[in-house]
Design an enzyme around this catalytic site. Structure first.
Site, PDB file in Angstrom:
ATOM      1  CB  CYS A  76      -0.856  -0.055   1.265  1.00  0.00           C
ATOM      2  SG  CYS A  76      -1.861   1.408   1.555  1.00  0.00           S
ATOM      3  CB  CYS A 187      -2.955   3.304  -6.426  1.00  0.00           C
ATOM      4  SG  CYS A 187      -4.235   2.566  -5.365  1.00  0.00           S
TER       5      CYS A 187
END
Ligand code: DGL
Length: 260
Positions: A76, A187
């Site tokens: 992440c 992402c």
């Protein structure tokens, strides 16, 4: 003391890290993995650094101290920027990897790179991104494109269709005239909508994500620590989620099984 047979924990604010997990399983099929998605608190990309740090450290303490994870992958971007440095100080003996936008391969792929970096607003504001931008600034044109709202499609299991296409077209269209050479998916949720992005930008623009690089770095760190499992064990994947919605586990398994 960690054992080779202990599991590896992979963590994200939700479903995105499963794109990284897939590369790890491909590279290390003999390892057992625990995947934890913090869907209850997602998205991280619009929280403060302090909030993300607190959540991330809490989860990782649990993986190491209660679930006996031998290694950690923070799959992440906001959690990596907010907490990885501190976690390495807390657990110096635990192999720990984070993620970062794959700007380097996108810049090195051609002689006049013009690279669009799609990511959450927080990732594009963080020091880590500015540092990468500064390294390649002279060699390449780097264009940041904040995409608030995109990870939510993946969290809902929407990976194609009109609504998603409309969202992506609105975001990307203004840059299609700019002779882009590459798009970086900054992402970990975005590889799941790669096909939709590809259908908008066509085949001449290369699309990069950092999953394989992260998986290789984890293998390297496990090997250095003497914790890489080398037997013929058939590895397992266990999905956990902070939300009590059973659909989250079903969606995790679906995303894991889907070609991206
Ligand atoms: N999957 C995460 C990333 O790599 C973040 C999504 C979010 O929680 O905002 O950026």
């Amino acid at each position: 003391m960690a054992q080779k047979t202990d599991p590896i924990a992979v963590f994200d604010s939700g479903m995105g890290g499963i794109s990284v997990l897939k590369e790890m399983v491909r590279l290390m099929p003999e390892e057992d993995f625990i995947y934890f998605g913090d869907s209850l608190h997602a998205p991280y990309g619009t929280k403060t650094t302090e909030e993300v740090r607190k959540l991330t450290i809490g989860h990782i303490q649990h993986f190491i101290e209660d679930l006996h994870a031998k290694a950690i992958a923070v799959a992440c971007n906001p959690a990596t920027s907010a907490a990885v440095r501190m976690l390495r100080q807390m657990y110096p003996d635990v192999p720990l990897v984070g993620v970062e936008p794959a700007i380097k391969p996108a810049v090195l792929a051609c002689s006049h790179p013009r690279v669009l970096v799609m990511a959450t607003p927080v990732t594009l504001k963080e020091e880590k991104f500015h540092h990468l931008e500064a390294i390649y600034d002279e060699q390449a044109e780097i264009i940041p494109l904040p995409c608030p709202g995109l990870m939510e499609f993946v969290e809902k299991g929407i990976l194609e269709g009109e609504e998603l296409e409309h969202f992506l077209r609105e975001k990307i269209s203004p840059y299609l005239e700019k002779d882009l050479t590459g798009i970086v998916l900054g992402c970990t949720h975005y590889p799941f909508v790669r096909r939709e992005i590809r259908s908008i930008v066509g085949s001449s623009v290369e699309i990069f994500d950092g999953s394989l690089g992260t998986a290789r770095e984890l293998l390297r760190r496990l090997t250095v620590a003497g914790l890489h499992r080398e037997d013929n064990h058939k590895g397992t994947v266990t999905f956990l989620n902070s939300s009590d919605d059973p659909d989250k586990i079903r969606l995790s398994a679906y995303l894991f099984s889907r070609e991206i």
